[in-house]
Write a protein that holds these residues in place. Sequence first.
Motif, PDB file in Angstrom:
ATOM      1  N   MET A  71      33.883  43.085  31.404  1.00 55.84           N
ATOM      2  CA  MET A  71      34.413  42.858  30.163  1.00 55.84           C
ATOM      3  C   MET A  71      35.729  42.114  30.357  1.00 55.84           C
ATOM      4  O   MET A  71      35.930  41.163  29.923  1.00 55.84           O
ATOM      5  N   VAL A  72      36.617  42.869  31.139  1.00 61.54           N
ATOM      6  CA  VAL A  72      37.963  42.478  31.322  1.00 61.54           C
ATOM      7  C   VAL A  72      37.953  40.931  31.732  1.00 61.54           C
ATOM      8  O   VAL A  72      38.582  40.024  31.510  1.00 61.54           O
ATOM      9  N   PHE A  73      37.041  40.799  33.055  1.00 64.40           N
ATOM     10  CA  PHE A  73      37.146  39.672  33.914  1.00 64.40           C
ATOM     11  C   PHE A  73      36.684  38.470  32.990  1.00 64.40           C
ATOM     12  O   PHE A  73      37.182  37.409  33.021  1.00 64.40           O
ATOM     13  N   ALA A  74      35.624  38.690  31.931  1.00 62.25           N
ATOM     14  CA  ALA A  74      34.907  37.736  31.387  1.00 62.25           C
ATOM     15  C   ALA A  74      36.193  37.116  30.347  1.00 62.25           C
ATOM     16  O   ALA A  74      36.432  35.840  30.316  1.00 62.25           O
ATOM     17  N   GLY A  75      36.965  37.827  29.537  1.00 62.33           N
ATOM     18  CA  GLY A  75      38.198  37.598  29.023  1.00 62.33           C
ATOM     19  C   GLY A  75      39.213  36.990  29.837  1.00 62.33           C
ATOM     20  O   GLY A  75      39.757  36.089  29.359  1.00 62.33           O
ATOM     21  N   PHE A  76      39.530  37.360  30.895  1.00 63.20           N
ATOM     22  CA  PHE A  76      40.555  36.956  31.461  1.00 63.20           C
ATOM     23  C   PHE A  76      40.409  35.555  32.082  1.00 63.20           C
ATOM     24  O   PHE A  76      41.209  34.553  32.133  1.00 63.20           O
TER      25      PHE A  76
END
Length: 115
Positions: A78-83
């Motif tokens: 989830m964090v990587f998708a947003g990042f």
Amino acid sequence: MIPQAILPIVLLAMSNVFMTFAWYGHLKFTSKPLWLVVIVSWGIAFFEYCLAVPANRYGAAVYSPAELKTIQEVITLMVFAGFSATYLGEPLSINQWVGFAFIALGAFFIFKAPL
């Protein structure tokens, strides 16, 4: 206070933001020497560990190690998708979303009672 089941999730989310920057943030600074970005990444990763280790320590009172690792992996995605979309300017493709969905399905089975 944060409930015991939620605290490790919050700490893991915060730690993943640091780790994502440590692992991928340097991709916007390709002109910098590799040795420098490694040192900076290590410095960022220190703060990630300061959050991840307590998250796992507190989380072990509520979750199994497999559940903690699954939570961490889902948060990482989830964090990587947003990042990727916001910081790197590279939104995820449909194939990547489908792959992440399969990982989420796997996470569902980790938390589901025995089949």
